[in-house]
Structure formats: structure tokens, C-alpha cells
Design an enzyme around this catalytic site. Structure first.
Site, PDB file in Angstrom:
ATOM      1  CD  GLU A   1      -3.197  -0.185   0.029  1.00  0.00           C
ATOM      2  OE1 GLU A   1      -2.985   0.923  -0.502  1.00  0.00           O
ATOM      3  OE2 GLU A   1      -4.188  -0.861  -0.245  1.00  0.00           O
TER       4      GLU A   1
ATOM      5  CD  GLU B   1      -2.772   5.685  -5.886  1.00  0.00           C
ATOM      6  OE1 GLU B   1      -2.995   6.439  -4.915  1.00  0.00           O
ATOM      7  OE2 GLU B   1      -3.508   4.725  -6.183  1.00  0.00           O
TER       8      GLU B   1
END
Length: 154
Positions: free
Chosen positions: A63, A70
Site C-alpha cells: 500500500e 500514485e
């Protein structure tokens, strides 16, 4: 030596950035419940604890990498880019693959009908059940409220 210790601060900053993500907070909560149930109801061997903790750490690590990718992709361009969308989707897909297998591993580690009966009896006491429900409500708030508050600010 100073650079070495400074690298820990950079890493902590990266974890803090990942913490801003709803999915990271969800995985933190899921990990807390899994560890609670493992410690309270299952007499795991050292090997099973190692597997469980590796799976939990892997989920959080992926994650965090996904969040980093991102952020980088968003910095490269704010315009729609098919290639950047694919890169972000692949990173999210890696997390999903890991999470699916984490659930499968969890089933292997935790599936025990005798333990399910023990857990049911444990939470048949109203106070314990109320505490479980309260903890789930707090976890829901921890996962979703920061996002809701940020959306309201916009």
C-alpha cells in the site's frame, strides 16, 4: 552516519503519507483485529505468527509503494494519461493480488470451527459484544471519516 539516521525520518514521512490513504487505514484496522483474534483465541506457533506478520507487513508495504507511485504519477502530469493510468492501475492491482492471497492465507490460518464456537461464546457476553461493536464503529470512523472531512472542505 547522519545520512543513515535521516533516512529513517524520510521513511517515517513516507509511512505518514500512506496513512492518509483510506485503504492503508483499512488494512491497519484489519491487521489490528487479526492480531487481536490470533492472540486471544489461537495458540499460534512461531511459524504461524511469522506467516501472519509477513502477510500483514506485506500488505502495508505494498500500500505504501502504491501511494508513492500514485504521488509520483500525479506529479508527472495532472492531465489524463493512458500510460500513467495503467501504471497506477497495475500498482493497485498488485495490492489487490496480495490482499486476495492474504485472505486465503488467513482462511488457512484461522479456519477452525472449534475456535469459532469459542469466539461466539466470548462475545455472547453483552459487554464484550458492545465493546466489539463500539470498536468496529471507531474503526469505521478511523478509515472513512478523514476522507469525508476532506471532501467537506473542498
Amino acid at each position: 552516519m547522519k545520512k543513515f539516521f535521516k533516512s529513517f525520518a524520510y521513511a517515517a514521512h513516507g509511512i505518514a503519507e500512506a496513512f492518509k490513504q483510506r485503504n492503508f487505514r483499512f488494512h491497519i484496522c484489519a491487521m489490528a483485529y487479526v492480531i487481536f483474534f490470533a492472540a486471544r483465541f489461537y495458540g499460534f506457533s512461531a511459524e504461524k505468527w511469522a506467516i501472519l506478520l509477513i502477510v500483514c507487513a506485506g500488505t502495508l508495504a505494498l500500500e505504501t509503494v502504491n501511494t508513492g507511485l500514485e504521488r509520483l504519477a500525479d506529479k508527472v502530469t495532472e492531465e489524463h494519461s493512458h500510460r500513467i493510468r495503467l501504471a497506477k492501475d497495475c500498482a493497485a492491482g498488485a495490492v489487490l493480488i496480495w490482499a486476495i492471497f492474504a485472505v486465503v492465507i488467513g482462511v488457512f490460518l484461522f479456519w477452525d470451527t472449534d475456535k469459532f464456537m469459542l469466539i461466539g461464546l466470548y462475545f455472547s457476553e453483552y459487554v464484550r459484544l458492545a465493546l466489539l461493536i463500539l470498536s468496529l464503529a471507531l474503526a469505521w470512523g478511523f478509515v472513512f471519516l478523514p476522507e469525508y472531512i476532506n471532501d467537506k472542505k473542498k
